[in-house]
Design a protein around this motif. Sequence first.
Motif: not given
Length: 377
Positions: A352-365
């Motif tokens: 549904a979303f950009d999966y790599r961008d999601l992983l970048r977001c969760f990595h940053a957290k």
Amino acid sequence: MSQTPRILIYGASGYTGKLVAESLAERNIPFFFVGRNRERLEAALAVVNQRLGREAQAQIAVASNTAEELMPLFTQVDVVINVAGPFMQLAWPVVECCLEAGCHYLDTTGEQDWVLAIKQQYGEAFAAKQLLLSPANAYMWAAGALAAEVVLENEGVDTLDLIYQIDNGLPSEASTKSFLRMQCNETSQYYLEQNEFKAWPNDQAYQVVVPYRAQPYRALPWGGACEPVWYADHPRVRNCSVLTAIGEHIVDGVLEAIGQFNALSQGMTQEQKEQLTNQIGDQINTGEPPKDDVDVQRSLVVCYGRGRTLTTQFVLNLSAPYSWTGEVCAEAAQRLLEGRVERVGFQSVATAFDYRDLLRCFHAKGYCNLPPVGVSA
């Protein structure tokens, strides 16, 4: 962001509901906090506020899972996050009201049969209204879908084998009942083999080997997972299987419960079987666990990819899976409000979303590692 809630959490007073609320509040997103019992909702919101150190922008509302009580609330919002399970038993009115009210639907299910059922019954209808129908926005099974999308960047991959392994797993009450009703199902718990669903036996554990761990683990189908459902329509994927090494401290108890179910359920109707798994779940439930910890509840989600001429893998390190469940729900809801959805209808969060961008977001957290840059055959 507007102070008028455009997101609603249903079943909010439970373990996962509090984590979703906390993640939304940390993003300063207002929300409706909805369930069937006001006292429980007030007590749960007090826990959320205590964790935050301030008051969340939450409005409590009481509603049972009937169209008459849900629709007046759903018509006020754009996104519903359903955390009330077992979903096959309770969630039908929630999905139907989302479709009628024009809301995006997210849930935290782990129940494969529920995911397959709403795909077949509602997927096209949600797509026609440009709405997202996205179940399993949770550690199980969103993490595997994110890992699988990374592996599928390799064009020759047509086979996905996934392993979930978690240290010190702490299933909540709702998770215990949801996964028990699936694990006890002797006719489903599907994996995908040559584009056809086949069922795991419900009473067997399997030895698995996990990268970076010295000893093998016992794993269970754990309901079959949602990845075989999501990838059944993929243009390349022919085979997909998932096993879960939830923890040695849990495996024997689950196998004992399955044996009890198999002995007692002979000749029962499906409704009676559902009641039986709830009863067994009540027997083995130990109450609400403490909030998980990134240094205690650490996990690996391994996706092996194979094709005619290549093999590859991606190992996703993902810590504090329940807290991450709150994060993935909140992140998906926020992106929906911002119009950052890439595909509608029946989708995993990874498609549904950009999966790599999601992983970048969760990595940053601080929850997970980043995948390699580019393909990794």
